[in-house]
Design an enzyme around this catalytic site. Structure first.
Site, PDB file in Angstrom:
ATOM      1  N   CYS A   1     -23.849  17.618  63.501  1.00  0.00           N
ATOM      2  CA  CYS A   1     -23.073  17.893  64.724  1.00  0.00           C
ATOM      3  C   CYS A   1     -23.398  19.236  65.373  1.00  0.00           C
ATOM      4  O   CYS A   1     -23.255  19.398  66.579  1.00  0.00           O
ATOM      5  CB  CYS A   1     -21.581  17.823  64.420  1.00  0.00           C
ATOM      6  SG  CYS A   1     -21.136  16.194  63.853  1.00  0.00           S
TER       7      CYS A   1
ATOM      8  N   HIS B   1     -18.001  20.106  70.613  1.00  0.00           N
ATOM      9  CA  HIS B   1     -18.582  18.894  70.021  1.00  0.00           C
ATOM     10  C   HIS B   1     -17.478  17.847  69.961  1.00  0.00           C
ATOM     11  O   HIS B   1     -16.352  18.130  69.552  1.00  0.00           O
ATOM     12  CB  HIS B   1     -19.118  19.201  68.619  1.00  0.00           C
ATOM     13  CG  HIS B   1     -19.330  17.969  67.803  1.00  0.00           C
ATOM     14  ND1 HIS B   1     -20.096  16.930  68.250  1.00  0.00           N
ATOM     15  CD2 HIS B   1     -18.858  17.606  66.595  1.00  0.00           C
ATOM     16  CE1 HIS B   1     -20.097  15.973  67.336  1.00  0.00           C
ATOM     17  NE2 HIS B   1     -19.342  16.354  66.319  1.00  0.00           N
TER      18      HIS B   1
ATOM     19  N   ASN C   1     -18.156   9.802  68.927  1.00  0.00           N
ATOM     20  CA  ASN C   1     -18.839  10.997  68.440  1.00  0.00           C
ATOM     21  C   ASN C   1     -20.337  10.688  68.379  1.00  0.00           C
ATOM     22  O   ASN C   1     -20.767   9.861  67.584  1.00  0.00           O
ATOM     23  CB  ASN C   1     -18.285  11.343  67.046  1.00  0.00           C
ATOM     24  CG  ASN C   1     -18.977  12.541  66.405  1.00  0.00           C
ATOM     25  OD1 ASN C   1     -20.001  13.004  66.869  1.00  0.00           O
ATOM     26  ND2 ASN C   1     -18.403  13.023  65.318  1.00  0.00           N
TER      27      ASN C   1
HETATM   28  N1  ACO Z   1      -8.494   1.667  60.914  1.00  0.00           N
HETATM   29  C1  ACO Z   1      -7.352   1.503  60.264  1.00  0.00           C
HETATM   30  N2  ACO Z   1      -7.018   2.217  59.177  1.00  0.00           N
HETATM   31  C2  ACO Z   1      -7.890   3.148  58.760  1.00  0.00           C
HETATM   32  C3  ACO Z   1      -9.117   3.364  59.405  1.00  0.00           C
HETATM   33  C4  ACO Z   1      -9.417   2.582  60.532  1.00  0.00           C
HETATM   34  N3  ACO Z   1     -10.553   2.700  61.233  1.00  0.00           N
HETATM   35  N4  ACO Z   1      -9.791   4.348  58.767  1.00  0.00           N
HETATM   36  C5  ACO Z   1      -9.010   4.737  57.758  1.00  0.00           C
HETATM   37  N5  ACO Z   1      -7.877   4.020  57.747  1.00  0.00           N
HETATM   38  C6  ACO Z   1      -6.744   4.103  56.833  1.00  0.00           C
HETATM   39  C7  ACO Z   1      -7.141   4.669  55.490  1.00  0.00           C
HETATM   40  O1  ACO Z   1      -7.605   3.644  54.644  1.00  0.00           O
HETATM   41  C8  ACO Z   1      -5.848   5.264  55.024  1.00  0.00           C
HETATM   42  O2  ACO Z   1      -5.022   4.228  54.529  1.00  0.00           O
HETATM   43  P1  ACO Z   1      -4.050   4.469  53.261  1.00  0.00           P
HETATM   44  O3  ACO Z   1      -3.111   5.545  53.707  1.00  0.00           O
HETATM   45  O4  ACO Z   1      -3.438   3.145  53.071  1.00  0.00           O
HETATM   46  O5  ACO Z   1      -4.961   4.922  52.159  1.00  0.00           O
HETATM   47  C9  ACO Z   1      -5.198   5.774  56.306  1.00  0.00           C
HETATM   48  O6  ACO Z   1      -5.817   5.045  57.368  1.00  0.00           O
HETATM   49  C10 ACO Z   1      -5.410   7.255  56.542  1.00  0.00           C
HETATM   50  O7  ACO Z   1      -6.789   7.551  56.348  1.00  0.00           O
HETATM   51  P2  ACO Z   1      -7.379   8.983  56.583  1.00  0.00           P
HETATM   52  O8  ACO Z   1      -8.858   8.951  56.318  1.00  0.00           O
HETATM   53  O9  ACO Z   1      -6.573   9.976  55.813  1.00  0.00           O
HETATM   54  O10 ACO Z   1      -7.108   9.132  58.136  1.00  0.00           O
HETATM   55  P3  ACO Z   1      -7.048  10.436  59.017  1.00  0.00           P
HETATM   56  O11 ACO Z   1      -5.737  10.573  59.629  1.00  0.00           O
HETATM   57  O12 ACO Z   1      -7.615  11.625  58.313  1.00  0.00           O
HETATM   58  O13 ACO Z   1      -8.056  10.061  60.198  1.00  0.00           O
HETATM   59  C11 ACO Z   1     -10.305  10.601  60.813  1.00  0.00           C
HETATM   60  C12 ACO Z   1      -9.403   9.791  59.895  1.00  0.00           C
HETATM   61  C13 ACO Z   1     -10.086  10.117  62.237  1.00  0.00           C
HETATM   62  C14 ACO Z   1     -11.729  10.315  60.406  1.00  0.00           C
HETATM   63  C15 ACO Z   1     -10.007  12.114  60.746  1.00  0.00           C
HETATM   64  O14 ACO Z   1      -9.866  12.496  59.409  1.00  0.00           O
HETATM   65  C16 ACO Z   1     -11.044  12.978  61.378  1.00  0.00           C
HETATM   66  O15 ACO Z   1     -11.293  12.931  62.569  1.00  0.00           O
HETATM   67  N6  ACO Z   1     -11.671  13.877  60.622  1.00  0.00           N
HETATM   68  C17 ACO Z   1     -12.642  14.833  61.143  1.00  0.00           C
HETATM   69  C18 ACO Z   1     -13.906  14.178  61.571  1.00  0.00           C
HETATM   70  C19 ACO Z   1     -14.919  15.249  61.987  1.00  0.00           C
HETATM   71  O16 ACO Z   1     -14.606  16.227  62.602  1.00  0.00           O
HETATM   72  N7  ACO Z   1     -16.162  15.080  61.601  1.00  0.00           N
HETATM   73  C20 ACO Z   1     -17.122  16.117  61.868  1.00  0.00           C
HETATM   74  C21 ACO Z   1     -18.119  15.673  62.777  1.00  0.00           C
HETATM   75  S1  ACO Z   1     -19.018  14.275  62.211  1.00  0.00           S
HETATM   76  C22 ACO Z   1     -20.534  14.855  61.635  1.00  0.00           C
HETATM   77  O17 ACO Z   1     -20.745  15.994  61.370  1.00  0.00           O
HETATM   78  C23 ACO Z   1     -21.577  13.872  61.340  1.00  0.00           C
END
Ligand code: ACO
Length: 354
Positions: free
Chosen positions: A116, A281, A311
């Site tokens: 990123c 980003h 993203n």
């Molecule tokens: N649809 C439905 N449910 C989902 C999905 C989905 N697509 N994905 C995960 N869940 C579920 C999980 O299984 C979990 O269920 P559980 O509670 O029954 O176990 C629940 O939703 C919560 O999952 P989390 O992973 O904790 O969800 P979170 O609120 O953290 O959101 C997300 C996930 C959107 C990915 C977030 O954590 C995020 O944006 N993180 C930062 C991403 C980022 O900045 N990346 C850096 C850039 S990417 C790069 O460098 C390549």
């Protein structure tokens, strides 16, 4: 004093729109979940076998080169940032050179594997080369064809729903005017390398297992790891896709974005009140909104397009900046701040006077 100016900018996104509803047909997810957690409504996917990371980069580059008013053979260096290269090797830099028909072999080509933050890292590298007088027309590109390497089963939903395909490019030139890149900051912390990673295929053979989560390692024996980049265990267990500990990454991102923005502004002798446009980003709309609040910026001072493109990793900053420029939201003399955080972890900032 010699500075680096943006002489031309362009972007390209594939035609195919993939909505959250489309993804909900192939995995257990919902439009509501994706929008609420990330802000994403839809993203673009490249046309398989017809488009690649390199071909999309070429389309974005053609726009940037045209706007710079130069011929492609005047490009004397290519910097290509991507995490989804066409080949493991050679890099996309030389493939782009070929795709654009650049016959000037004096043009160097460098690939950057910083995910990123790759584009902002690339801008900093280009800035050093230009300010020392080494190059006069650097083509800097960020491009990703994520859709070729995602897990479209429910197992991969937390990662797959976030990513989209696209490319952004700039032509960078020297200028004596008081404009262009004023300051850049680069950071890294390898402690958390496996928290957001795509580890297979790779030459690690389990060497870093102590740092891996179960989903990445599975506790293979040396024999099971084998002596190759990839083996059948990895394929069967779905360990050939990106892995992300989302909440951990989120918490780091909301800390590092403001830090690197403030640091880079300070280097440029500016304050947060001087920002005209922030191009973060596009990792997650919630992250951008948090950063906006911390910086005290209005809605019209932060460019967000994750809603329609998802993203696009190394492409997200140049695509967003180009969109803002084309919309007239970035004008001559404006202070534009770029910031990125991602896998590595690596994070970076740049302050530009447009
Ligand atoms: N649809 C439905 N449910 C989902 C999905 C989905 N697509 N994905 C995960 N869940 C579920 C999980 O299984 C979990 O269920 P559980 O509670 O029954 O176990 C629940 O939703 C919560 O999952 P989390 O992973 O904790 O969800 P979170 O609120 O953290 O959101 C997300 C996930 C959107 C990915 C977030 O954590 C995020 O944006 N993180 C930062 C991403 C980022 O900045 N990346 C850096 C850039 S990417 C790069 O460098 C390549």
């Amino acid at each position: 004093m010699l500075r680096t100016k943006i002489a031309g900018i362009g972007y390209y996104v594939p035609e195919k729109v993939v909505t959250n509803h489309d993804l909900a047909k192939v995995m257990d997810t919902t439009d509501e979940w994706i929008q609420e957690r990330t802000g994403i409504v839809e993203r673009r996917y490249g046309k398989k076998h017809k488009e690649t990371t390199t071909s999309m980069a070429a389309r974005a580059s053609e726009v940037a080169i045209k706007r710079a008013g130069i011929s492609k053979d005047e490009i004397d260096f290519i910097i290509f940032a991507t995490l989804s290269p066409d080949y493991y090797f050679p890099g996309c830099g030389v493939l782009l050179q070929r795709e654009l028909g650049i016959t000037n072999t004096a043009a160097g080509a460098l690939d950057i594997r910083n995910q990123c933050s790759g584009f902002v890292y690339g801008l900093s590298v280009a800035d050093q080369f230009i300010r020392t007088g080494m190059y006069k027309n650097i083509l800097l590109v960020g491009s990703e064809m994520h859709s070729m390497g995602l897990d479209f089963s429910t197992r991969g939903r937390n990662v797959t729903v976030i990513f989209g395909d696209g490319a952004g490019a700039m032509v960078l030139q020297p200028t004596q005017e008081d404009k262009g890149v004023l300051a850049t900051s680069l950071h890294s912390d390898g402690t958390y390398a496996e928290k957001l990673a795509f580890i297979n295929p790779g030459a690690h053979g389990g060497y870093h297992a102590a740092h891996m989560d179960e989903a990445q390692d599975f506790g293979y024996s040396d024999a099971e790891y084998g002596e190759m980049f990839i083996n059948e265990h990895m394929i069967e267990n779905g360990q050939i896709f990106p892995y992300m500990e989302g909440q951990f990454v989120f918490k780091m991102a909301v800390q590092k974005f403001p830090e690197v923005i403030l640091e880079t502004l300070e280097k440029a002798g500016l304050k947060k009140e001087d920002i005209d446009m922030l191009i973060p980003h596009q990792a997650n709309l919630r992250i951008s909104q948090f950063v906006q609040r911390r910086m005290g910026l209005r809605d019209d001072q932060v460019w967000n397009n994750i809603q329609k493109f998802g993203n696009t990793t190394a492409a997200s900053v140049p695509i967003a900046l180009c969109e803002a420029y084309e919309a007239g939201a970035v004008k001559d003399g404006d202070i534009v701040c770029l910031a990125a955080f991602g896998s590595g972890f690596t994070w970076a900032g740049a302050v530009i006077r447009w």
